[in-house]
Design an enzyme around this catalytic site. Structure first.
Site, short mmCIF file in Angstrom:
data_model
loop_
_atom_site.label_atom_id
_atom_site.label_comp_id
_atom_site.label_asym_id
_atom_site.label_seq_id
_atom_site.Cartn_x
_atom_site.Cartn_y
_atom_site.Cartn_z
N LYS A 99 22.37 53.57 55.55
CA LYS A 99 22.52 52.34 56.37
C LYS A 99 21.93 52.31 57.75
CE LYS A 99 25.93 51.96 59.00
NZ LYS A 99 27.39 52.17 59.86
N CYS B 244 38.74 39.43 56.28
CA CYS B 244 39.07 40.26 54.84
C CYS B 244 39.22 41.77 55.45
CB CYS B 244 37.82 39.92 53.90
SG CYS B 244 38.26 40.33 52.21
N CYS C 51 44.19 35.86 53.78
CA CYS C 51 43.73 35.05 52.87
C CYS C 51 44.04 33.72 52.97
CB CYS C 51 44.13 35.41 51.46
SG CYS C 51 43.71 37.09 50.84
N CYS D 240 40.86 32.14 54.78
CA CYS D 240 39.57 32.28 54.28
C CYS D 240 39.53 30.97 53.48
CB CYS D 240 39.78 33.39 53.18
SG CYS D 240 38.23 33.86 52.29
N CYS E 153 37.29 33.77 45.08
CA CYS E 153 37.61 35.36 45.29
C CYS E 153 38.33 35.86 44.24
CB CYS E 153 38.24 35.66 46.69
SG CYS E 153 38.51 37.22 47.08
#
Length: 200
Positions: free
Chosen positions: A105, A174, A181, A184, A190
């Site tokens: 990363k 999230c 949720c 979202c 999802c």
């Protein structure tokens, strides 16, 4: 003379970008920013770090998470950069990975930020979690599996933006525990929400 000054500034910025990435692991962004402000104000370079004791480096980067281990990484990396790259940072993913404390990363982010080259998707804990939760990958057990799966289908033009988008989303909406949720916009797509939504 101006060109030389610009080159020196650019060289220091690339090095400090790498150091910032090394320090950011397991550390809050605010603390990393404060420590990097200190490093920047001191004008620290690979040469200056290579002449310091580990204790001095620890004092500079405290209270970074795992600051004692990271002080060793910075000291060793500074010496390697001086010996192998004339003080600059490597300009390719493979050589960046060989530096102490630098994982995939960090190496991918360093390539993007320092060299403006996107050679892969930088997968941190948020990208890994959300990619699995949202069904973007299939049962990826670690960040490298997630990276390989994402890169297999996501067009390269989006590789540099997915980390930024998912990290912010993972920090604010999230979240690892009790994701929000209700806030979202992806609930209809999802798998996590569809499997866990309250029954009416």
């Amino acid at each position: 003379m101006e060109q030389n000054a610009y080159q020196i500034k650019n060289w220091i910025q690339k090095f400090q970008t790498l150091v910032a990435l090394m320090l950011s692991s397991q550390t809050k962004d605010q603390i990393t920013a404060e420590v990097m402000g200190r490093i920047n104000s001191l004008g620290l370079t690979p040469f200056k770090f290579s002449k310091m004791s580990l204790k001095d480096i620890q004092n500079i980067i405290y209270p970074i998470g795992f600051y004692k281990v990271k002080s060793k990484y910075i000291y060793s990396t500074s010496n390697i950069l001086l010996e192998k790259y004339d003080g600059d940072i490597p300009n390719n993913f493979k050589d960046l990975l060989e530096l102490p404390g630098v994982g995939p990363k960090m190496a991918l982010l360093a390539m993007k930020i320092a060299w403006n080259e996107t050679v892969g998707i930088a997968v941190d804990t948020h990208v890994h979690r959300l990619s699995n939760r949202m069904g973007l990958v299939k049962s990826a057990k670690n960040p490298e599996q997630t990276r390989n799966q994402l890169e297999s289908w996501l067009p390269k033009e989006y590789w540099s933006s997915i980390n930024h988008l998912l990290v912010g989303f993972g920090q604010q909406i999230c979240t690892p525990i009790s994701p929000k949720c209700s806030q979202c916009l992806n609930t209809t797509l999802c798998p996590y929400f569809l499997e866990n939504k309250p029954s009416r």
